[in-house]
Design a protein around this motif. Structure first.
Motif, short mmCIF file in Angstrom:
data_model
loop_
_atom_site.label_atom_id
_atom_site.label_comp_id
_atom_site.label_asym_id
_atom_site.label_seq_id
_atom_site.Cartn_x
_atom_site.Cartn_y
_atom_site.Cartn_z
N MET A 45 0.82 -1.21 0.00
CA MET A 45 0.00 0.00 0.00
C MET A 45 0.85 1.26 0.00
SD MET A 45 -2.95 -1.14 2.69
CE MET A 45 -3.80 0.43 2.53
N GLY A 46 2.14 1.14 0.34
CA GLY A 46 3.01 2.30 0.27
C GLY A 46 3.25 2.94 1.60
N LEU A 47 3.97 4.04 1.57
CA LEU A 47 4.45 4.66 2.79
C LEU A 47 3.36 5.29 3.63
CD1 LEU A 47 7.73 6.35 1.52
CD2 LEU A 47 7.41 4.11 2.55
N THR A 48 2.19 5.48 3.12
CA THR A 48 1.13 6.10 3.93
C THR A 48 0.47 5.11 4.85
OG1 THR A 48 -0.46 5.75 2.17
CG2 THR A 48 0.64 7.90 2.26
N GLY A 49 0.85 3.85 4.85
CA GLY A 49 0.31 2.88 5.79
C GLY A 49 -1.11 2.49 5.44
N CYS A 50 -1.79 1.90 6.42
CA CYS A 50 -3.15 1.42 6.20
C CYS A 50 -4.12 2.59 6.11
CB CYS A 50 -3.58 0.50 7.34
SG CYS A 50 -2.56 -0.98 7.47
N ALA A 51 -5.02 2.53 5.17
CA ALA A 51 -6.04 3.57 5.09
C ALA A 51 -6.99 3.44 6.26
CB ALA A 51 -6.81 3.43 3.78
N ALA A 52 -7.36 4.56 6.86
CA ALA A 52 -8.26 4.56 8.02
C ALA A 52 -9.58 5.17 7.62
CB ALA A 52 -7.64 5.34 9.17
N ASN A 53 -10.66 4.65 8.22
CA ASN A 53 -12.00 5.14 7.88
C ASN A 53 -12.37 6.35 8.74
OD1 ASN A 53 -12.40 3.02 6.04
ND2 ASN A 53 -12.92 1.63 7.73
N GLY A 54 -13.22 7.22 8.18
CA GLY A 54 -13.77 8.31 8.97
C GLY A 54 -12.78 9.44 9.15
N ALA A 55 -13.13 10.34 10.09
CA ALA A 55 -12.31 11.52 10.36
C ALA A 55 -10.97 11.11 10.97
CB ALA A 55 -13.06 12.45 11.30
N GLN A 56 -9.95 11.87 10.59
CA GLN A 56 -8.60 11.60 11.08
C GLN A 56 -8.21 12.63 12.13
OE1 GLN A 56 -6.36 9.16 9.81
NE2 GLN A 56 -8.09 8.31 8.67
N ILE A 59 11.58 2.84 9.37
CA ILE A 59 10.47 3.00 10.30
C ILE A 59 9.76 1.66 10.51
CG2 ILE A 59 8.25 4.14 10.71
CD1 ILE A 59 9.27 6.49 9.04
N LYS A 60 9.46 1.36 11.76
CA LYS A 60 8.60 0.23 12.11
C LYS A 60 7.51 0.73 13.05
CE LYS A 60 11.87 -3.62 11.68
NZ LYS A 60 12.49 -4.77 12.39
N VAL A 61 6.32 0.20 12.88
CA VAL A 61 5.20 0.54 13.75
C VAL A 61 4.75 -0.74 14.45
CG1 VAL A 61 2.88 1.50 13.91
CG2 VAL A 61 4.51 2.43 12.23
N TYR A 62 4.64 -0.65 15.77
CA TYR A 62 4.20 -1.78 16.60
C TYR A 62 2.86 -1.42 17.23
CZ TYR A 62 9.22 -2.68 16.32
OH TYR A 62 10.50 -2.88 15.87
N ALA A 63 2.11 -2.45 17.59
CA ALA A 63 0.81 -2.21 18.23
C ALA A 63 0.61 -3.18 19.38
CB ALA A 63 -0.33 -2.38 17.22
N ILE A 64 -0.06 -2.67 20.43
CA ILE A 64 -0.60 -3.51 21.49
C ILE A 64 -2.09 -3.23 21.55
CG2 ILE A 64 -0.48 -4.16 23.92
CD1 ILE A 64 2.23 -2.79 24.09
N ASP A 65 -2.88 -4.23 21.26
CA ASP A 65 -4.34 -4.09 21.33
C ASP A 65 -4.93 -5.49 21.44
OD1 ASP A 65 -4.37 -5.14 18.69
OD2 ASP A 65 -4.28 -3.13 17.83
N PRO A 104 11.74 11.40 5.94
CA PRO A 104 10.74 11.65 6.98
C PRO A 104 9.91 12.90 6.73
CG PRO A 104 12.96 12.17 7.77
CD PRO A 104 13.12 11.48 6.46
N ASN A 105 10.45 13.84 6.00
CA ASN A 105 9.72 15.09 5.75
C ASN A 105 8.62 14.91 4.70
OD1 ASN A 105 11.31 16.74 7.56
ND2 ASN A 105 12.97 16.51 6.08
N ASP A 106 8.70 13.84 3.91
CA ASP A 106 7.67 13.57 2.91
C ASP A 106 6.75 12.43 3.34
OD1 ASP A 106 8.79 15.49 1.29
OD2 ASP A 106 10.09 14.06 0.24
N TRP A 107 6.97 11.90 4.52
CA TRP A 107 6.29 10.68 4.95
C TRP A 107 5.12 11.02 5.86
CZ3 TRP A 107 5.69 8.51 9.88
CH2 TRP A 107 5.33 7.15 9.94
N THR A 108 4.01 10.36 5.66
CA THR A 108 2.91 10.40 6.62
C THR A 108 2.44 8.97 6.85
OG1 THR A 108 1.25 10.70 4.89
CG2 THR A 108 2.10 12.70 5.96
N TYR A 109 1.79 8.79 7.98
CA TYR A 109 1.28 7.46 8.31
C TYR A 109 -0.16 7.60 8.77
CZ TYR A 109 0.57 3.02 10.73
OH TYR A 109 0.08 1.82 11.13
N LYS A 110 -1.05 6.86 8.10
CA LYS A 110 -2.44 6.82 8.51
C LYS A 110 -2.70 5.50 9.21
CE LYS A 110 -4.18 9.83 4.84
NZ LYS A 110 -5.14 9.95 3.70
#
Length: 630
Positions: A15-26, A408-414, A441-447
């Motif tokens: 999906m690319g550098l923007t990560g997973c698409a999220a639903n609804g308002a951000q 970059i790595k993203v971890y989750a606890i849920d 990092p200046n061009d990167w965003t994560y959803k």
């Protein structure tokens, strides 16, 4: 930390550098890495384990599971000796008051596992040794005060001196355990406990002049405030000129840890300057006694709320979370499953917080999330957690991160991730939900999304940078080394006004001194560390998080001490207005943003006391001084 990559990673990369698409308002989450602000993320989140969890059939489990301490990066692990009661210290103080015996084999073997896996022991001098039992006392002998206080002093001295001789530092020496909890651990009067503290503290200090000594160890702090026993203790300590580096208390009820802390600060403040170097140790703590909470994602938000409070309350100099491991009686509050070694969600919360760099930067977490961001060298991190009733979508934007390229790595606890306590199968590793390499990092965003009671941790490393960390504590040729540089013997604190967030600390892992004004509008903030086993040269790199105000001052002082603690040589370094400090010295220039080289005197075998401080420097000004060997 060992990280397991989840099945989501390949999908995320596609999906690319923007990560997973999220639903609804951000919620827009913004981090400014150029804005160093707030109380640093001091690493005071430590652990507690009952001494019986290291004994008998549990001893082999601990040898296997001790390696989990390395990733946890706790500075200390508290345990009670339970002398005379069948504990790990049962062979200490045996015999008779006139002829006390000591066998350290079992305790030494356990302590060695602590050191080799990166954590300092924190000892509770409890309970009455068998050689000091009162034969006329009813009931359980070890609960009663020692029949000879001079003998008790000798036992405490012998234990402290034994580890000085071995060269193994102890994080803290606490006198007794929960003398207020009915007759569960103590069956004497409060006046007798005062004597136990007096002779115990004097014994420890005579065996180790650098020992951090404290007491109370109360389970019901409010009750003992109301009945006057806390005041009686503090008055007794003051009148008898006894050492008191910390007072300690316990809490397993979420509603109580804040009022206990307020009451502890209020108690000490009433005595003016008498206890302005006395810290607070919340040395048995968890947010619940329920396994369904502490082992699963339900622990995440309450634990992070507590850590956030501790970060903003610098008078708390140690929090010892229960329990790294336990016997079956305490299994509801384990960080790991003591039988299998599987890590629970609560373990991962502490792991991630202690992994973060100390240098805190500006974070706007939006309306619905909370958290921290920090940076040091080639490593940066963002931690977000969710206190709301539902999941929260967010977009993360990084600003002023001058890495050029980063991994970059993203971890989750849920509910679904890093949650062996709920899932009870598969891996107990932290779950990676996103990763990318060599991004700008200046061009990167994560959803992304933070689930209810969940946590997301963003680990950012400069591409190609060496971000390997020294162990907090290591055992090298049977000698202890902290941060890969030297051996720390004690750390001292100063609290001019307990109602502010002024702070000091010496972080053992990064081997860095920190001192700051916090929200104090003026006054003095200072601290110090004593270390030995010095290299030929120490390299100090002092810097400020922001410029201090006109008329203020920041300083570093190096005092070389002989084996008796006498000052042989002093070197003092200052930036700013010397008149702001209530001390006279032959000041040299403190090279802020540069290097300060401290050459150890020839044939020197003593200790170095490194002091650091600031006066009237202005709100939110911090001085950090990384210390390294050349």
């Amino acid at each position: 930390m060992k990280r397991a990559i989840s099945l989501f990673v390949l999908l995320v990369l596609i999906m690319g550098l923007t990560g997973c698409a999220a639903n609804g308002a951000q919620d827009e989450v913004r981090v400014d890495f150029a804005n160093h602000t707030g109380t640093p993320l001091l690493k005071r989140q430590n652990i507690f384990s009952p001494a019986h969890s290291f004994m008998n059939s549990y001893a082999s489990e601990f040898v296997t599971q001790g390696k989990l301490l390395v990733d946890l990066r706790a500075e200390s692990q508290r345990m009670d000796l339970f002398m005379g009661g069948g504990g790990i210290g049962n062979t200490l103080g045996t015999g008779t008051p006139d002829k006390l015996g000591y066998n350290y084999m079992a305790l030494d073997m356990t302590m060695k596992q602590f050191y080799k896996n990166g954590v300092l022991p924190y000892l509770g001098y409890f309970a009455t040794p068998s050689g000091l039992f009162d034969p006329d006392a009813p009931g359980v002998y070890w609960k009663h005060p020692p029949v000879s206080m001079e003998g008790w002093q000798e036992v405490c001295k012998n234990i402290a001196a034994h580890y000085v001789e071995k060269g193994w530092p102890i994080a803290a020496h606490e006198i007794w355990n929960e003398p207020d909890w009915g007759t569960a651990f103590y069956d004497g009067t409060w006046e007798e406990y005062l004597e136990i503290y007096k002779f115990g503290a004097l014994g420890v200090r005579s065996g180790n002049p650098y020992a951090m000594v404290g007491g109370l160890s109360l389970a019901t702090f409010t009750n003992y405030m109301k009945n006057g026993n806390v005041d009686q203790f503090l008055t007794y300590v003051k009148e008898n000129d006894l050492p008191l580096d910390f007072i300690s208390y316990h809490c397993y009820v979420p509603a109580n840890y804040k009022p206990y802390t307020v009451e502890a600060n209020t108690s000490l403040a009433k005595y003016g300057d008498a206890f302005n170097t006395t810290g607070l140790h919340l040395n048995e703590f968890h947010i619940s006694m329920s396994a369904g909470t502490t082992a699963t994602e339900k622990a995440v938000a309450p634990m992070m709320d507590a850590i956030s409070y501790f970060v903003e309350t610098p008078t708390i100099t140690s929090v010892n979370w229960a329990c790294f491991r336990a016997t079956p009686a305490e299994q509801s509050i384990e960080l790991i499953n003591s039988r299998t070694g599987k890590r629970y969600a609560a373990y991962h919360v502490l792991d991630l917080y202690n992994e973060m760099p100390v240098d805190r930067v500006f974070l706007d977490a939006g309306k619905n999330l909370n958290g921290f961001a920090s940076i040091e060298g080639g490593e940066a991190a963002v931690l977000l957690y969710n206190r709301t009733a539902g999941s929260q979508d967010f977009t993360l934007k990084l600003e002023n991160l001058s890495y050029g390229s980063c991994d970059i790595k993203v971890y989750a606890i849920d509910k679904q991730h890093s949650n062996y306590g709920r899932i009870k199968s598969g891996s107990d590793e932290l779950s990676v939900i996103y990763e990318a390499e060599a991004v700008n990092p200046n061009d990167w965003t994560y959803k992304g999304k933070v689930s209810q009671n969940g946590l997301v941790y963003v680990d950012i490393r400069k591409t190609g940078a060496d971000t390997a960390e020294e162990m907090v504590t290591a055992l090298v040729n049977d000698q202890v080394v902290n941060g890969g540089v030297a051996r720390v013997l004690r750390r001292d604190y100063y609290f001019e006004d307990r109602n502010t967030t002024a702070f000091s600390e010496f972080d053992l892992g990064s081997f860095t001194a920190w001192v700051g004004m916090g929200n104090a509008k003026g006054g003095l903030s200072k601290g110090s560390v004593v270390m030995d086993n010095l290299p030929e040269k120490l390299v100090l790199r002092p810097s400020l998080t922001r410029a201090f105000k006109e008329g203020g001052a920041v300083y570093v002082t190096a005092e070389y001490l002989d084996e008796d603690g006498n000052v042989l040589e002093t070197r003092s370094y200052l930036s700013g207005n010397a008149a702001a400090l209530d001390q006279q010295a032959d000041w040299q220039i403190l090279p802020l943003g540069g290097e300060l080289i401290l050459e150890t005197p020839a044939d020197f075998s003593g200790a170095l006391r490194l002091s650091y401080g600031m006066a009237d420097a202005g709100e939110d000004v911090s001085l950090k001084v990384p210390v390294d060997k050349e």
